[in-house]
Design a protein around this motif. Sequence first.
Motif, short mmCIF file in Angstrom:
data_model
loop_
_atom_site.label_atom_id
_atom_site.label_comp_id
_atom_site.label_asym_id
_atom_site.label_seq_id
_atom_site.Cartn_x
_atom_site.Cartn_y
_atom_site.Cartn_z
N MET A 6 45.91 35.46 41.28
CA MET A 6 46.06 36.21 40.04
C MET A 6 45.53 35.39 38.85
SD MET A 6 49.51 37.73 38.28
CE MET A 6 50.14 36.11 37.94
N TRP A 59 43.09 42.88 43.68
CA TRP A 59 43.11 43.61 44.96
C TRP A 59 41.80 43.47 45.70
CZ3 TRP A 59 46.96 45.08 47.77
CH2 TRP A 59 48.20 45.32 47.18
N LYS A 115 43.88 44.02 37.71
CA LYS A 115 44.57 44.18 38.99
C LYS A 115 43.59 44.63 40.08
CE LYS A 115 49.25 44.98 37.44
NZ LYS A 115 50.43 45.82 37.49
#
Length: 160
Positions: free
Chosen positions: A71, A85, A81
């Motif tokens: 992250m 992913w 995000k």
Amino acid sequence: MTYLFWTLIVLLFVVAFVGLVFPIIPSVLFIFAGFILYGVLFSFEPFNWLFWLIQGLFVLLLFGADYVANMIGVKKYGGSKAGIWGSTIGILIGPFIIPVLGILIGPFLGAIIAEIVVHKKPINEAVKIGLGSVVGFVSSVFTKGIIQIIMIAYFLWMVL
């Protein structure tokens, strides 16, 4: 026979370290398998509740380190995000598509593709985010390697 048993335990720990660069291998399960195998073959006596509590906390640290490093790597370079992913998916499938280098190319391309497709980011910005995902992955591998060494060292301290 003792040498054979210790060889099996060490092999389980080695596979755990292979899992650092091939995330499809659940490293922590192999570490715990080594602990359990020791208990079955020798004795569970050295493993008190404090041992299991500390090892459990290390497991949480392993999972947290993986997510947080990825992250931070993506977010620091402006990713979303979707980039996180994409990077995660790339980490999982990259080694199967491109053996050896896929572990680095997978998260890089995954983050780039996700940022371009989902957020329509320009290619140069998406590439920067892809590089961030690789930095995050490498730092995650390093951090998890240290945690696994500590887990195994604590195990050895308890049983030797």
